[in-house]
Motif scaffolding. Structure first.
Motif, PDB file in Angstrom:
ATOM      1  N   ALA A 111       0.860  -1.190   0.000  1.00 37.74           N
ATOM      2  CA  ALA A 111       0.000   0.000   0.000  1.00 37.74           C
ATOM      3  C   ALA A 111       0.894   1.238   0.000  1.00 37.74           C
ATOM      4  N   ASP A 112       0.423   2.289  -0.677  1.00 36.54           N
ATOM      5  CA  ASP A 112       1.164   3.544  -0.718  1.00 36.54           C
ATOM      6  C   ASP A 112       0.782   4.459   0.441  1.00 36.54           C
ATOM      7  N   LEU A 113      -0.466   4.343   0.866  1.00 30.78           N
ATOM      8  CA  LEU A 113      -0.983   5.164   1.965  1.00 30.78           C
ATOM      9  C   LEU A 113      -1.798   4.294   2.905  1.00 30.78           C
ATOM     10  N   SER A 114      -1.723   4.608   4.180  1.00 33.28           N
ATOM     11  CA  SER A 114      -2.586   3.954   5.158  1.00 33.28           C
ATOM     12  C   SER A 114      -3.288   5.024   5.961  1.00 33.28           C
ATOM     13  N   MET A 115      -4.565   4.826   6.228  1.00 31.88           N
ATOM     14  CA  MET A 115      -5.316   5.730   7.102  1.00 31.88           C
ATOM     15  C   MET A 115      -5.377   5.102   8.490  1.00 31.88           C
ATOM     16  N   SER A 116      -5.156   5.915   9.517  1.00 27.09           N
ATOM     17  CA  SER A 116      -5.191   5.363  10.868  1.00 27.09           C
ATOM     18  C   SER A 116      -5.522   6.456  11.874  1.00 27.09           C
ATOM     19  N   ASN A 117      -6.091   6.028  13.000  1.00 21.55           N
ATOM     20  CA  ASN A 117      -6.417   6.963  14.080  1.00 21.55           C
ATOM     21  C   ASN A 117      -5.499   6.764  15.278  1.00 21.55           C
ATOM     22  N   ARG A 118      -4.340   6.150  15.041  1.00 22.64           N
ATOM     23  CA  ARG A 118      -3.412   5.896  16.146  1.00 22.64           C
ATOM     24  C   ARG A 118      -1.968   6.020  15.666  1.00 22.64           C
ATOM     25  N   ASP A 123     -19.867  17.711  17.416  1.00 16.85           N
ATOM     26  CA  ASP A 123     -20.067  18.331  16.120  1.00 16.85           C
ATOM     27  C   ASP A 123     -18.791  19.101  15.770  1.00 16.85           C
ATOM     28  N   GLU A 124     -18.791  19.767  14.629  1.00 13.36           N
ATOM     29  CA  GLU A 124     -17.569  20.440  14.177  1.00 13.36           C
ATOM     30  C   GLU A 124     -17.081  21.473  15.187  1.00 13.36           C
ATOM     31  N   ASP A 125     -17.992  22.276  15.732  1.00 12.05           N
ATOM     32  CA  ASP A 125     -17.596  23.336  16.660  1.00 12.05           C
ATOM     33  C   ASP A 125     -16.996  22.774  17.943  1.00 12.05           C
ATOM     34  N   SER A 126     -17.659  21.783  18.539  1.00 12.16           N
ATOM     35  CA  SER A 126     -17.174  21.247  19.812  1.00 12.16           C
ATOM     36  C   SER A 126     -15.870  20.466  19.644  1.00 12.16           C
ATOM     37  N   ILE A 127     -15.710  19.833  18.464  1.00 12.79           N
ATOM     38  CA  ILE A 127     -14.472  19.084  18.208  1.00 12.79           C
ATOM     39  C   ILE A 127     -13.304  20.044  18.007  1.00 12.79           C
ATOM     40  N   LEU A 128     -13.507  21.089  17.186  1.00  9.55           N
ATOM     41  CA  LEU A 128     -12.441  22.054  16.925  1.00  9.55           C
ATOM     42  C   LEU A 128     -12.055  22.829  18.191  1.00  9.55           C
ATOM     43  N   ALA A 129     -13.048  23.107  19.037  1.00 14.68           N
ATOM     44  CA  ALA A 129     -12.782  23.855  20.270  1.00 14.68           C
ATOM     45  C   ALA A 129     -12.152  22.985  21.351  1.00 14.68           C
ATOM     46  N   GLY A 130     -12.170  21.659  21.141  1.00 12.72           N
ATOM     47  CA  GLY A 130     -11.632  20.757  22.142  1.00 12.72           C
ATOM     48  C   GLY A 130     -12.573  20.514  23.299  1.00 12.72           C
ATOM     49  N   ASP A 131     -13.856  20.882  23.131  1.00 10.60           N
ATOM     50  CA  ASP A 131     -14.828  20.724  24.214  1.00 10.60           C
ATOM     51  C   ASP A 131     -15.354  19.292  24.316  1.00 10.60           C
ATOM     52  N   TYR A 132     -15.388  18.597  23.180  1.00  5.11           N
ATOM     53  CA  TYR A 132     -15.901  17.216  23.220  1.00  5.11           C
ATOM     54  C   TYR A 132     -14.782  16.308  23.724  1.00  5.11           C
ATOM     55  N   PRO A 133     -15.050  15.491  24.728  1.00  2.00           N
ATOM     56  CA  PRO A 133     -13.973  14.758  25.411  1.00  2.00           C
ATOM     57  C   PRO A 133     -13.429  13.536  24.691  1.00  2.00           C
ATOM     58  N   ALA A 134     -14.024  13.133  23.589  1.00  4.67           N
ATOM     59  CA  ALA A 134     -13.559  11.912  22.912  1.00  4.67           C
ATOM     60  C   ALA A 134     -13.331  12.176  21.426  1.00  4.67           C
ATOM     61  N   SER A 135     -12.559  13.209  21.116  1.00  3.34           N
ATOM     62  CA  SER A 135     -12.227  13.508  19.711  1.00  3.34           C
ATOM     63  C   SER A 135     -10.853  12.937  19.384  1.00  3.34           C
ATOM     64  N   GLN A 136     -10.571  12.785  18.107  1.00  2.00           N
ATOM     65  CA  GLN A 136      -9.327  12.163  17.679  1.00  2.00           C
ATOM     66  C   GLN A 136      -8.899  12.719  16.317  1.00  2.00           C
ATOM     67  N   LYS A 137      -7.611  12.624  16.044  1.00  2.00           N
ATOM     68  CA  LYS A 137      -7.095  12.982  14.729  1.00  2.00           C
ATOM     69  C   LYS A 137      -6.969  11.719  13.882  1.00  2.00           C
ATOM     70  N   LEU A 138      -7.262  11.870  12.587  1.00  2.00           N
ATOM     71  CA  LEU A 138      -7.082  10.788  11.629  1.00  2.00           C
ATOM     72  C   LEU A 138      -5.901  11.141  10.738  1.00  2.00           C
ATOM     73  N   TYR A 139      -5.044  10.152  10.468  1.00  2.00           N
ATOM     74  CA  TYR A 139      -3.800  10.417   9.759  1.00  2.00           C
ATOM     75  C   TYR A 139      -3.657   9.579   8.494  1.00  2.00           C
TER      76      TYR A 139
END
Length: 331
Positions: free
Chosen positions: A125-132, A279-295
């Motif tokens: 694979a050339d690219l892998s998507m992962s959340n960790r 939602d987008e606002d709470s995730i971007l603001a860091g208010d939602y406690p279970a958000s994650q980055k995807l890479y």
């Protein structure tokens, strides 16, 4: 005057033969033009449509197939693997990119976070998507192969907690979610709901999403043996939409894309002052406690091959596609 009909037929056949030969020669000229002139892709598509819709005789000669086969051979293919949760996002990005870059073919296939990163290291694979982040074994494999594993932040997402739409409970604290999954509650009545038995739904324990859930929500506490370990996010969502007492979790973007009637719960972190809906606002603001980055993960040896697609994923158009897929673009 006597007219020889057979002679006229011979002349007609001769003229028709000349026309066919000229057509074949012109067609090969078109193929050569497209092959050696890189800017001919858009014109090629128009010619194919013209041949197939307006010139059925040429279509029967197989000319469209000839042009199509040349197009496919000239396309560069990028292979992408990732977990089920992220495939809708990747499919949307790939489709939008290929619309503008017809010389590139992006093939997306589903694989767990573990096998996706390993596939990049193995070269399949050339690219892998992962959340960790890569684990110790993957880091060791990269070192053995002399590969630097690079990554680019693709988007933000959240682990959302879901229940049946008829469930009157609209919100829970993160501590209550943790205690549900540890088996400390047996009925929704204990949480202000109806006297329905709680049906705990989750992913298999080796999935990337569950590992993050176990770490962030359960603080690595032992999970209840009553949890149903379902093979896919789709099966978790279906069960939650059909079972009155169910609770489950999964990628917010994928949940929004499912089309199923499911209630997403508001959640309050231990240090939070109020319940927050993901939602987008709470995730971007860091208010939602279970958000994650995807890479995106990729080998440094393949970076040049995929650099334009990576740039697209970070561009305004790429971020628009990420939003369309139900995910949150990285700022």
């Amino acid at each position: 005057m006597v007219v020889d009909i057979s002679e006229k037929k011979t002349q007609s056949r001769g003229i028709f033969g000349i026309i066919v030969k000229v057509g074949v020669v012109c067609t090969f000229g078109i193929v050569l033009f497209f092959y050696f002139y890189p800017g001919g892709e858009d014109l090629k598509s128009e010619v194919l449509e013209l041949i197939e819709s307006e010139l059925p005789a040429l279509s029967q000669l197989g000319i469209p197939d000839l042009l199509k086969s040349e197009t496919e051979e000239s396309q560069e293919t990028v292979h992408v693997q990732g977990p089920e949760d992220m495939v809708p996002l990747m499919n949307t990005l790939a489709e939008k990119y290929m619309e503008q870059n017809k010389e590139i073919k992006i093939e997306v296939s589903e694989a767990g976070s573990d096998s996706g990163i390993s596939s990049v290291l193995e070269g399949s694979a050339d690219l892998s998507m992962s959340n960790r982040s890569p684990d110790k074994e993957e880091s060791q494999l990269a070192e053995e192969k002399g590969i630097t594993l690079d990554r680019t932040a693709l988007s933000l997402d959240a682990i959302a907690f879901i229940v049946h739409p008829a469930n009157p409970v609209d919100s829970l604290t993160l501590k209550q979610v943790s205690e549900i999954y540890q088996g400390r509650y047996s009925s929704w009545k204990q949480l202000g709901g109806k006297n329905w038995p709680i049906s705990i739904l989750g992913r298999r324990l080796n999935t990337g999403t569950h590992k993050i859930f176990q770490s962030w929500v359960l603080n690595n506490q032992e999970i209840s043996q009553k949890m149903s370990q379902l093979p896919t996010l789709a099966s978790v969502l279906r069960a939650a939409s059909q079972t009155h007492g169910a609770i489950g979790y999964g990628s917010l973007g994928s949940i929004k894309n499912s089309g199923l009637d499911i209630k997403i719960l508001r959640v309050k972190a231990p240090s939070g002052s109020h319940m927050v809906l993901p939602d987008e606002d709470s995730i971007l603001a860091g208010d939602y406690p279970a958000s994650q980055k995807l890479y995106f993960y990729y080998s440094d040896k393949k970076k040049n091959q995929i650099s334009e697609f990576l740039k697209y994923s970070q561009s305004a158009e790429g971020k628009k596609a990420i939003k369309e897929a139900g995910f949150v673009p990285v700022k």
